[in-house]
Motif scaffolding. Structure first.
Motif, PDB file in Angstrom:
ATOM      1  N   GLU A 102       0.832  -1.208   0.000  1.00 20.94           N
ATOM      2  CA  GLU A 102       0.000   0.000   0.000  1.00 20.94           C
ATOM      3  C   GLU A 102       0.864   1.255   0.000  1.00 20.94           C
ATOM      4  OE1 GLU A 102      -3.574   0.357  -0.038  1.00 20.94           O
ATOM      5  OE2 GLU A 102      -3.153  -1.609  -0.903  1.00 20.94           O
ATOM      6  N   GLY A 103       1.975   1.208   0.737  1.00 22.81           N
ATOM      7  CA  GLY A 103       2.883   2.354   0.748  1.00 22.81           C
ATOM      8  C   GLY A 103       3.496   2.604  -0.610  1.00 22.81           C
ATOM      9  N   LEU A 104       3.897   1.536  -1.271  1.00 24.89           N
ATOM     10  CA  LEU A 104       4.471   1.659  -2.618  1.00 24.89           C
ATOM     11  C   LEU A 104       3.446   2.231  -3.588  1.00 24.89           C
ATOM     12  CD1 LEU A 104       6.444  -1.712  -2.816  1.00 24.89           C
ATOM     13  CD2 LEU A 104       7.457   0.578  -2.807  1.00 24.89           C
ATOM     14  N   LYS A 105       2.212   1.814  -3.461  1.00 24.13           N
ATOM     15  CA  LYS A 105       1.143   2.325  -4.336  1.00 24.13           C
ATOM     16  C   LYS A 105       0.980   3.830  -4.185  1.00 24.13           C
ATOM     17  CE  LYS A 105      -2.826   0.232  -4.470  1.00 24.13           C
ATOM     18  NZ  LYS A 105      -4.036  -0.534  -4.019  1.00 24.13           N
ATOM     19  N   ASN A 106       1.252   4.331  -2.972  1.00 22.68           N
ATOM     20  CA  ASN A 106       1.088   5.762  -2.705  1.00 22.68           C
ATOM     21  C   ASN A 106       2.406   6.525  -2.821  1.00 22.68           C
ATOM     22  OD1 ASN A 106      -1.688   5.528  -2.199  1.00 22.68           O
ATOM     23  ND2 ASN A 106      -1.348   4.998  -0.067  1.00 22.68           N
ATOM     24  N   ASN A 107       3.394   5.867  -3.438  1.00 21.72           N
ATOM     25  CA  ASN A 107       4.698   6.503  -3.675  1.00 21.72           C
ATOM     26  C   ASN A 107       5.375   6.998  -2.396  1.00 21.72           C
ATOM     27  OD1 ASN A 107       4.650   6.286  -6.608  1.00 21.72           O
ATOM     28  ND2 ASN A 107       3.069   7.862  -6.561  1.00 21.72           N
ATOM     29  N   LEU A 108       5.229   6.233  -1.334  1.00 23.47           N
ATOM     30  CA  LEU A 108       5.866   6.585  -0.076  1.00 23.47           C
ATOM     31  C   LEU A 108       7.261   5.965   0.007  1.00 23.47           C
ATOM     32  CD1 LEU A 108       2.891   5.943   2.403  1.00 23.47           C
ATOM     33  CD2 LEU A 108       3.519   8.086   1.264  1.00 23.47           C
ATOM     34  N   ASP A 109       8.088   6.542   0.857  1.00 22.08           N
ATOM     35  CA  ASP A 109       9.422   5.984   1.078  1.00 22.08           C
ATOM     36  C   ASP A 109       9.297   4.845   2.084  1.00 22.08           C
ATOM     37  OD1 ASP A 109      12.057   5.369   1.472  1.00 22.08           O
ATOM     38  OD2 ASP A 109      12.598   7.277   2.411  1.00 22.08           O
ATOM     39  N   VAL A 110       8.944   3.670   1.590  1.00 20.48           N
ATOM     40  CA  VAL A 110       8.689   2.545   2.483  1.00 20.48           C
ATOM     41  C   VAL A 110       9.959   1.987   3.106  1.00 20.48           C
ATOM     42  CG1 VAL A 110       6.599   1.898   1.221  1.00 20.48           C
ATOM     43  CG2 VAL A 110       8.786   0.814   0.630  1.00 20.48           C
ATOM     44  N   SER A 111      11.119   2.429   2.634  1.00 17.18           N
ATOM     45  CA  SER A 111      12.376   1.940   3.211  1.00 17.18           C
ATOM     46  C   SER A 111      12.452   2.278   4.697  1.00 17.18           C
ATOM     47  CB  SER A 111      13.577   2.537   2.472  1.00 17.18           C
ATOM     48  OG  SER A 111      13.661   3.942   2.673  1.00 17.18           O
ATOM     49  N   ILE A 112      11.697   3.300   5.119  1.00 20.48           N
ATOM     50  CA  ILE A 112      11.707   3.713   6.518  1.00 20.48           C
ATOM     51  C   ILE A 112      11.097   2.635   7.405  1.00 20.48           C
ATOM     52  CG2 ILE A 112      10.785   5.417   8.158  1.00 20.48           C
ATOM     53  CD1 ILE A 112      10.942   7.489   5.908  1.00 20.48           C
ATOM     54  N   TYR A 113      10.143   1.874   6.867  1.00 20.19           N
ATOM     55  CA  TYR A 113       9.524   0.837   7.697  1.00 20.19           C
ATOM     56  C   TYR A 113       9.618  -0.572   7.094  1.00 20.19           C
ATOM     57  CZ  TYR A 113       5.246   1.415   4.770  1.00 20.19           C
ATOM     58  OH  TYR A 113       4.335   1.483   3.740  1.00 20.19           O
ATOM     59  N   ALA A 114      10.383  -0.722   6.036  1.00 19.87           N
ATOM     60  CA  ALA A 114      10.565  -2.051   5.432  1.00 19.87           C
ATOM     61  C   ALA A 114      11.564  -2.859   6.258  1.00 19.87           C
ATOM     62  CB  ALA A 114      11.034  -1.918   3.987  1.00 19.87           C
ATOM     63  N   ASN A 115      11.140  -3.130   7.472  1.00 18.71           N
ATOM     64  CA  ASN A 115      11.990  -3.849   8.419  1.00 18.71           C
ATOM     65  C   ASN A 115      11.123  -4.888   9.115  1.00 18.71           C
ATOM     66  OD1 ASN A 115      13.473  -4.670  10.704  1.00 18.71           O
ATOM     67  ND2 ASN A 115      14.523  -2.702  10.853  1.00 18.71           N
ATOM     68  N   PRO A 116      11.443  -6.166   8.980  1.00 14.93           N
ATOM     69  CA  PRO A 116      10.590  -7.208   9.570  1.00 14.93           C
ATOM     70  C   PRO A 116      10.486  -7.138  11.087  1.00 14.93           C
ATOM     71  CG  PRO A 116      12.679  -8.133   8.810  1.00 14.93           C
ATOM     72  CD  PRO A 116      12.614  -6.735   8.284  1.00 14.93           C
ATOM     73  N   SER A 117      11.365  -6.366  11.734  1.00 17.09           N
ATOM     74  CA  SER A 117      11.276  -6.237  13.191  1.00 17.09           C
ATOM     75  C   SER A 117      10.110  -5.341  13.605  1.00 17.09           C
ATOM     76  CB  SER A 117      12.586  -5.698  13.767  1.00 17.09           C
ATOM     77  OG  SER A 117      12.866  -4.404  13.298  1.00 17.09           O
ATOM     78  N   PHE A 118       9.556  -4.560  12.651  1.00 15.36           N
ATOM     79  CA  PHE A 118       8.320  -3.819  12.900  1.00 15.36           C
ATOM     80  C   PHE A 118       7.155  -4.766  12.642  1.00 15.36           C
ATOM     81  CE2 PHE A 118      10.743   0.149  11.513  1.00 15.36           C
ATOM     82  CZ  PHE A 118      10.759   0.725  12.776  1.00 15.36           C
ATOM     83  N   ASN A 119       6.202  -4.847  13.563  1.00 17.64           N
ATOM     84  CA  ASN A 119       5.007  -5.621  13.227  1.00 17.64           C
ATOM     85  C   ASN A 119       4.116  -4.781  12.313  1.00 17.64           C
ATOM     86  OD1 ASN A 119       3.197  -3.974  14.829  1.00 17.64           O
ATOM     87  ND2 ASN A 119       3.851  -5.087  16.660  1.00 17.64           N
ATOM     88  N   TRP A 120       3.069  -5.382  11.793  1.00 20.16           N
ATOM     89  CA  TRP A 120       2.266  -4.678  10.780  1.00 20.16           C
ATOM     90  C   TRP A 120       1.588  -3.438  11.363  1.00 20.16           C
ATOM     91  CZ3 TRP A 120      -2.967  -3.679  10.832  1.00 20.16           C
ATOM     92  CH2 TRP A 120      -3.744  -4.394  11.756  1.00 20.16           C
ATOM     93  N   GLU A 121       1.253  -3.471  12.651  1.00 24.29           N
ATOM     94  CA  GLU A 121       0.594  -2.317  13.258  1.00 24.29           C
ATOM     95  C   GLU A 121       1.565  -1.145  13.418  1.00 24.29           C
ATOM     96  OE1 GLU A 121      -2.805  -4.093  16.139  1.00 24.29           O
ATOM     97  OE2 GLU A 121      -0.759  -4.768  16.553  1.00 24.29           O
ATOM     98  N   GLN A 122       2.802  -1.444  13.744  1.00 29.71           N
ATOM     99  CA  GLN A 122       3.816  -0.389  13.799  1.00 29.71           C
ATOM    100  C   GLN A 122       4.044   0.185  12.401  1.00 29.71           C
ATOM    101  OE1 GLN A 122       6.773  -3.013  15.656  1.00 29.71           O
ATOM    102  NE2 GLN A 122       6.990  -1.542  17.322  1.00 29.71           N
ATOM    103  N   MET A 123       4.134  -0.709  11.419  1.00 25.77           N
ATOM    104  CA  MET A 123       4.280  -0.262  10.028  1.00 25.77           C
ATOM    105  C   MET A 123       3.134   0.658   9.626  1.00 25.77           C
ATOM    106  SD  MET A 123       5.544  -3.564   7.834  1.00 25.77           S
ATOM    107  CE  MET A 123       7.219  -4.197   7.899  1.00 25.77           C
ATOM    108  N   GLN A 124       1.932   0.306  10.076  1.00 22.48           N
ATOM    109  CA  GLN A 124       0.751   1.095   9.724  1.00 22.48           C
ATOM    110  C   GLN A 124       0.861   2.516  10.272  1.00 22.48           C
ATOM    111  OE1 GLN A 124      -2.223   0.064   7.913  1.00 22.48           O
ATOM    112  NE2 GLN A 124      -2.452   2.279   7.952  1.00 22.48           N
ATOM    113  N   GLN A 125       1.346   2.648  11.498  1.00 22.49           N
ATOM    114  CA  GLN A 125       1.506   3.978  12.088  1.00 22.49           C
ATOM    115  C   GLN A 125       2.544   4.806  11.336  1.00 22.49           C
ATOM    116  OE1 GLN A 125      -0.296   5.551  14.395  1.00 22.49           O
ATOM    117  NE2 GLN A 125      -1.614   3.742  14.437  1.00 22.49           N
TER     118      GLN A 125
END
Length: 218
Positions: A84-107
């Motif tokens: 979803e982040g990629l679709k919105n042209n966001l810099d997902v590298s900031i949260y593309a870390n498996p140590s973040f759970n999906w809810e943290q990624m969402q925030q």
């Protein structure tokens, strides 16, 4: 796999030993990808379950750079937030870390969509609830450095944020040893312009704080 796919019809591919290693649900995702003419070699791997395969397939169909999340270390919900982040042209590298759970990624994704500086809370030590409180403060242009600390839980953070929003001096209760209920009583006293020094003490229960506050004149 790509070579097999290129040289065989779908009907013949389904009869190969290679194809039989997958569950029927994984096979369905592979076949759907072939029909959509996407590079199924990126996800036709046993380590991906059918839900992960689907997220990768959808990303390919949307012409996204799925290499960012086409990794088994991400679960399907993490993959979804990244897609979803990629679709919105966001810099997902900031949260593309498996140590973040999906809810943290969402925030973090929410903050990026709001054009906020997410750096103060894009940290693994914060729960998603703590991240939300910090994100809300940043959105309101508050000095979140006062409470963006993992020693405060989300409820304590909220009380500090409420005080900052009201423009009061939160230093009287900026102490991790106060429960959020105690913080609330001190904050209410400050809002009511009362002398909170009479009860701003960690040894006093919040119920007693409430009694003192309600019997103190402004």
């Amino acid at each position: 796999m790509e070579k097999i796919h290129n040289n065989l019809s779908i009907e013949n591919l389904t009869k190969t030993e290679w194809f039989s290693q997958f569950t029927k649900y994984q096979q369905r995702e592979i076949l759907n990808g072939i029909k959509e003419n996407v590079d199924v070699s990126l996800y036709a791997k046993k380590e991906f379950n059918e839900y992960q395969m689907r997220e990768i397939r959808l990303g390919l169909a949307e012409n996204l750079d799925v290499s960012i999340y086409a990794k088994n270390e991400f679960d399907v919900l993490q993959m979804f937030i990244l897609r979803e982040g990629l679709k919105n042209n966001l810099d997902v590298s900031i949260y593309a870390n498996p140590s973040f759970n999906w809810e943290q990624m969402q925030q973090i994704r929410n903050g990026l969509e709001e054009n906020l500086n997410v750096i103060p809370y894009a940290k693994r030590e914060f729960s998603c609830e703590q991240m939300r409180e910090i994100r809300n403060g940043i959105f309101l242009d508050l000095d979140v450095s006062l409470y963006a600390k993992d020693c405060f839980n989300e409820n304590q953070m909220a009380q500090i944020r409420f005080g900052l929003t009201d423009g009061i001096d939160v230093s009287s209760y900026l102490n991790e040893n106060f429960s959020y209920q105690q913080m609330n009583q001190i904050r209410l006293g400050l809002t009511e312009k009362k002398d909170v020094s009479t009860y701003a003490n960690v040894e006093i229960t919040w119920e007693e704080m409430k009694r003192i506050r309600e019997t103190t004149l402004s």
